[in-house]
Write a protein that holds these residues in place. Structure first.
Motif, PDB file in Angstrom:
ATOM      1  N   ALA A  84      39.490  38.691  43.613  1.00 31.81           N
ATOM      2  CA  ALA A  84      38.708  37.483  43.338  1.00 31.81           C
ATOM      3  C   ALA A  84      37.262  37.664  43.791  1.00 31.81           C
ATOM      4  O   ALA A  84      36.321  37.243  43.100  1.00 31.81           O
ATOM      5  N   HIS A  85      37.077  38.294  44.933  1.00 30.40           N
ATOM      6  CA  HIS A  85      35.734  38.574  45.453  1.00 30.40           C
ATOM      7  C   HIS A  85      34.956  39.462  44.481  1.00 30.40           C
ATOM      8  O   HIS A  85      33.773  39.213  44.213  1.00 30.40           O
ATOM      9  N   ARG A  86      35.613  40.482  43.958  1.00 32.99           N
ATOM     10  CA  ARG A  86      34.938  41.372  43.004  1.00 32.99           C
ATOM     11  C   ARG A  86      34.527  40.628  41.737  1.00 32.99           C
ATOM     12  O   ARG A  86      33.413  40.813  41.230  1.00 32.99           O
ATOM     13  N   SER A 153      37.149  45.714  35.853  1.00 30.01           N
ATOM     14  CA  SER A 153      36.884  45.033  34.581  1.00 30.01           C
ATOM     15  C   SER A 153      36.384  43.632  34.885  1.00 30.01           C
ATOM     16  O   SER A 153      36.739  43.037  35.905  1.00 30.01           O
ATOM     17  N   PHE A 154      35.567  43.113  33.984  1.00 29.65           N
ATOM     18  CA  PHE A 154      34.999  41.782  34.167  1.00 29.65           C
ATOM     19  C   PHE A 154      35.929  40.755  33.543  1.00 29.65           C
ATOM     20  O   PHE A 154      36.133  40.740  32.329  1.00 29.65           O
ATOM     21  N   LEU A 155      36.515  39.930  34.399  1.00 29.27           N
ATOM     22  CA  LEU A 155      37.454  38.884  33.987  1.00 29.27           C
ATOM     23  C   LEU A 155      38.652  39.462  33.232  1.00 29.27           C
ATOM     24  O   LEU A 155      39.278  38.780  32.410  1.00 29.27           O
ATOM     25  N   GLY A 156      38.959  40.739  33.507  1.00 26.98           N
ATOM     26  CA  GLY A 156      40.105  41.377  32.870  1.00 26.98           C
ATOM     27  C   GLY A 156      39.911  41.670  31.400  1.00 26.98           C
ATOM     28  O   GLY A 156      40.864  42.052  30.718  1.00 26.98           O
ATOM     29  N   VAL A 157      38.695  41.531  30.901  1.00 27.54           N
ATOM     30  CA  VAL A 157      38.430  41.707  29.466  1.00 27.54           C
ATOM     31  C   VAL A 157      37.499  42.887  29.210  1.00 27.54           C
ATOM     32  O   VAL A 157      37.784  43.748  28.369  1.00 27.54           O
ATOM     33  N   ILE A 158      36.379  42.929  29.925  1.00 27.98           N
ATOM     34  CA  ILE A 158      35.374  43.970  29.710  1.00 27.98           C
ATOM     35  C   ILE A 158      35.566  45.056  30.765  1.00 27.98           C
ATOM     36  O   ILE A 158      35.334  44.830  31.954  1.00 27.98           O
ATOM     37  N   HIS A 159      35.961  46.229  30.336  1.00 27.48           N
ATOM     38  CA  HIS A 159      36.161  47.343  31.252  1.00 27.48           C
ATOM     39  C   HIS A 159      34.806  47.967  31.596  1.00 27.48           C
ATOM     40  O   HIS A 159      34.036  48.332  30.703  1.00 27.48           O
TER      41      HIS A 159
END
Length: 242
Positions: A84-86, A153-159
């Protein structure tokens, strides 16, 4: 008939402008604001206000998450909080770039009229430092994650690509830098808050009020309807300087 027409076309607009000036002066005296400056300007655009407070909330929650992680021994929960911090750090990084683009394309009104040029220069320097820290802190955190050889990855979408190769010694160094930058950012935020309070309570201008969500204090105290003379409304709020 001609005299009445002359009065309507010439004298009434003058009366409306005079009434608007008197209304602005009364509001300025009520709040103790310097006349002709920030008290008669509109608030900052909603986009600017939203980005400002959104980034602040993300920073505070990110810090709170790490403090909570240090107080918890459960491994799975610690991992969840670290993730969550990341993600919050990446949100801050994305928002700060949006804020920079918006600031470069939109000219904001100056709500601190009459302030010395050196004070203006110091304020701009403080903003540059704050933006620099807002960029450096998540970027170092990103590099730290890469040094630990952890995919991100950003929000689990953008690696996201790895910034550095896996290296445990480099990870330790980056961890120290990340902590120092975090404390530096918190110090900068504290100074930023102190400056806003100084503008609000000491200088009594509208710097803080312009960035607060919702209506301005002037509109809140005097209602949303503008002052009027006769049947035509008179605005007591001057437009933002573009």
């Amino acid at each position: 008939m001609l005299r009445k027409k002359f009065s309507q076309q010439i004298l009434q607009p003058v009366a409306r402008r005079r009434a608007a000036g008197l209304a602005s002066a009364r509001i300025a005296r009520y709040h103790g604001w310097p006349q002709g400056s920030a008290e008669v300007r509109a608030k900052h655009p909603a986009l600017i206000v939203s980005l400002h407070w959104g980034s602040l909330i993300a920073i505070l929650v990110s810090v709170a998450v790490m403090f909570a992680r240090d107080a918890i021994e459960d491994t799975s929960m610690r991992q969840f909080l670290l993730q969550a911090h990341r993600q919050l750090g990446l949100v801050v990084l994305a928002v700060v770039w949006i804020r920079i683009m918006v600031r470069l394309t939109m000219k904001l009104a100056d709500h601190s009229n009459g302030m010395h040029a050196l004070m203006h220069l110091a304020a701009r320097g403080a903003h540059v430092l704050l933006y620099g820290l807002l960029i450096a802190l998540p970027v170092v955190g990103w590099a730290l994650t890469s040094a630990h050889d952890i995919p991100l990855s950003f929000l689990g979408v953008i690696h996201l690509p790895k910034l550095v190769a896996a290296d445990s010694e480099l990870a330790d160094t980056l961890s120290d830098y990340h902590v120092w930058l975090a404390w530096g950012l918190l110090a900068a935020v504290a100074i930023h808050v102190a400056a806003a309070l100084w503008h609000h309570f000491i200088r009594r201008d509208a710097v803080l009020d312009a960035m607060l969500p919702g209506r301005s204090r002037m509109a809140a105290r005097h209602g949303s309807e503008p002052a009027s003379v006769g049947s035509k409304p008179v605005s007591v709020v001057a437009p933002i300087e573009e």
